[in-house]
Design a protein around this motif. Structure first.
Motif, PDB file in Angstrom:
ATOM      1  N   UNK A 232      -6.504  -1.690   2.576  1.00 49.86           N
ATOM      2  CA  UNK A 232      -6.897  -2.963   2.096  1.00 49.86           C
ATOM      3  C   UNK A 232      -7.374  -2.556   0.357  1.00 49.86           C
ATOM      4  N   UNK A 233      -7.767  -1.090   0.241  1.00 49.94           N
ATOM      5  CA  UNK A 233      -7.889  -0.965  -1.173  1.00 49.94           C
ATOM      6  C   UNK A 233      -7.210   0.034  -1.705  1.00 49.94           C
ATOM      7  N   UNK A 234      -5.763  -0.103  -1.256  1.00 47.78           N
ATOM      8  CA  UNK A 234      -4.670   0.818  -2.019  1.00 47.78           C
ATOM      9  C   UNK A 234      -4.456   0.101  -3.269  1.00 47.78           C
ATOM     10  N   UNK A 235      -4.607   0.841  -4.414  1.00 48.12           N
ATOM     11  CA  UNK A 235      -4.310   0.497  -5.652  1.00 48.12           C
ATOM     12  C   UNK A 235      -2.892  -0.315  -5.830  1.00 48.12           C
ATOM     13  N   UNK A 236      -2.040   0.457  -5.632  1.00 47.20           N
ATOM     14  CA  UNK A 236      -0.548   0.117  -5.911  1.00 47.20           C
ATOM     15  C   UNK A 236      -0.333  -1.191  -5.079  1.00 47.20           C
ATOM     16  N   UNK A 237      -0.783  -1.451  -3.904  1.00 48.04           N
ATOM     17  CA  UNK A 237      -0.496  -2.696  -3.130  1.00 48.04           C
ATOM     18  C   UNK A 237      -1.271  -3.835  -3.850  1.00 48.04           C
ATOM     19  N   UNK A 238      -2.537  -3.587  -4.381  1.00 50.18           N
ATOM     20  CA  UNK A 238      -3.406  -4.567  -4.823  1.00 50.18           C
ATOM     21  C   UNK A 238      -2.571  -5.185  -6.223  1.00 50.18           C
ATOM     22  N   UNK A 239      -2.068  -4.003  -6.851  1.00 53.38           N
ATOM     23  CA  UNK A 239      -1.575  -4.577  -8.187  1.00 53.38           C
ATOM     24  C   UNK A 239      -0.259  -5.428  -7.920  1.00 53.38           C
ATOM     25  N   UNK A 240       0.422  -5.077  -6.916  1.00 57.62           N
ATOM     26  CA  UNK A 240       1.695  -5.760  -6.679  1.00 57.62           C
ATOM     27  C   UNK A 240       1.213  -7.024  -6.050  1.00 57.62           C
TER      28      UNK A 240
END
Length: 392
Positions: A232-240
């Motif tokens: 849940x805290x993956x930076x790239x996934x959050x940005x996307x």
């Protein structure tokens, strides 16, 4: 770097020649002494020949005297020292000495130049230029060949979870070659071998978007959701995820993702700073700009308070945001956005249709003044409220 060494070598050779060539040249005085000695030797030979001819009876005594006089005159002329050379001394240095001096200069010049460069120059710049040039010397054809070999090797192998990283490397190589469709195909293999790798799935989603003109819907959206489910805290996934929500005009969701992204980063990092700028932009686009004014003939006490609020439409009529200002400020243009939210989890930007209301509240009992209107839209929403007394 090759150009640098060529120029440096040319300058060094020029400096050595400037010092050595004059040193190796014969001095004028030495040449003059050698020429004069040679001439005297020739004149002596002529005089000896004339004397031999006289004794042999080949010439007369008068002819011999005339030749002797002529030879003596030439000897006097050739042995006369010119004024420019009269002050010169015969050279003291021999050829061996000059050659040794030249050899010493040839050895010292390069050594001195290298020592000065190491002391005053920047040798590290040559290493940087060399590495930079080496990275560019590889032609695109050789890169294509290397990538093709890697692809062929992977396709010819039996699927192995340990090859997931190699498929990801192949995918990144295709992206570097601006071949997003091939990169997406390579990521498909990588994700199939390592479905639990959140970063891999986020990279896959990014590649799918690149292959689909930047759109983050469809399969890309599924991969983003899968990455966040794993981490849940993956930076790239959050940005996307935030970018996908922003493109869909779901500003509240985009803002929530960007805020989660900032919580995983250093607040001063470039990514966090950019995420905050995106949040500000989303807030401005989802805000409601309200123009407030009193109706003609209506007056409000200067100390009265105007309460501007936004509610959900329908039976719930949930209060979303509220802002206060003084009645003395009217008419005024006021902005309502998520920074004035009553509940951070239930914000104004989450609702495309809201109801906006303004009420005038006074410290003393009096006639109620209010105005109300509905606002529809996802961005750049505007409303005009006229505050008046309720109809009787």
């Amino acid at each position: 770097m090759i150009t640098f060494w060529i120029v440096a070598a040319a300058m060094l050779i020029a400096a050595i020649l400037c010092a050595v060539v004059p040193l190796m040249q014969r001095e004028p005085a030495a040449d003059a002494y050698r020429n004069r000695a040679l001439n005297v030797s020739l004149h002596r030979r002529e005089l000896a020949d004339a004397t031999h001819d006289r004794l042999a009876g080949l010439i007369s005594a008068d002819q011999h005297a005339a030749l002797r006089s002529e030879i003596e005159q030439r000897v006097l002329a050739d042995t006369r020292t010119p004024p420019a050379l009269s002050v010169m001394r015969p050279p003291r240095q021999g050829t061996a000495t000059r050659a040794a001096t030249s050899a010493l200069l040839i050895a010292l010049f390069p050594a001195a130049a290298c020592a000065l460069y190491l002391k005053l120059g920047q040798p590290a710049a040559l290493d940087l230029e060399d590495s930079f040039g080496a990275s560019h010397d590889m032609s695109s054809a050789s890169v294509e060949m290397m990538v093709s070999r890697l692809a062929f090797g992977l396709k010819s192998r039996v699927p192995d979870p340990r090859d997931a990283a190699k498929w990801a490397t192949l995918a990144r190589s295709y992206m570097a070659l601006e071949r997003p469709s091939d990169a997406a195909a390579a990521y498909t293999h990588a994700v199939a071998l390592a479905p639990g790798d959140a970063q891999l799935r986020a990279d896959f989603a990014d590649t799918l978007a690149s292959a689909d003109e930047g759109r983050l819907d469809g399969r890309a959206s599924d991969e983003i959701a899968a990455a966040l489910a794993i981490e849940p805290s993956n930076p790239k996934a959050l940005a996307l995820a935030a970018s996908a929500a922003f493109e869909a005009r779901r500003f509240a969701i985009a803002i929530a993702y960007w805020r989660r992204l900032i919580s995983t980063l250093d607040a001063a990092s470039p990514t966090a700073v950019q995420a905050q700028k995106n949040i500000d932009e989303a807030l401005s686009m989802s805000a409601v700009t309200v123009t407030l004014q009193l109706a003609d003939g209506v007056h409000a006490p200067p100390d009265a308070t105007v309460i501007l609020s936004a509610h959900t439409q329908g039976a719930g009529n949930t209060l979303l945001a509220e802002r206060h200002l003084s009645a003395s400020e009217l008419p005024a243009t006021v902005i309502l956005d998520d920074t004035f939210a009553i509940n951070p989890a239930d914000t104004l930007s989450a609702y495309p249709q809201v109801s906006v209301e303004a009420r005038v509240v006074t410290a003393t009992p009096g006639e109620n003044l209010s105005g109300q209107t509905n606002v529809t839209g996802a961005e750049n929403r505007r409303a005009a409220l006229v505050i008046a007394a309720p109809p009787r």
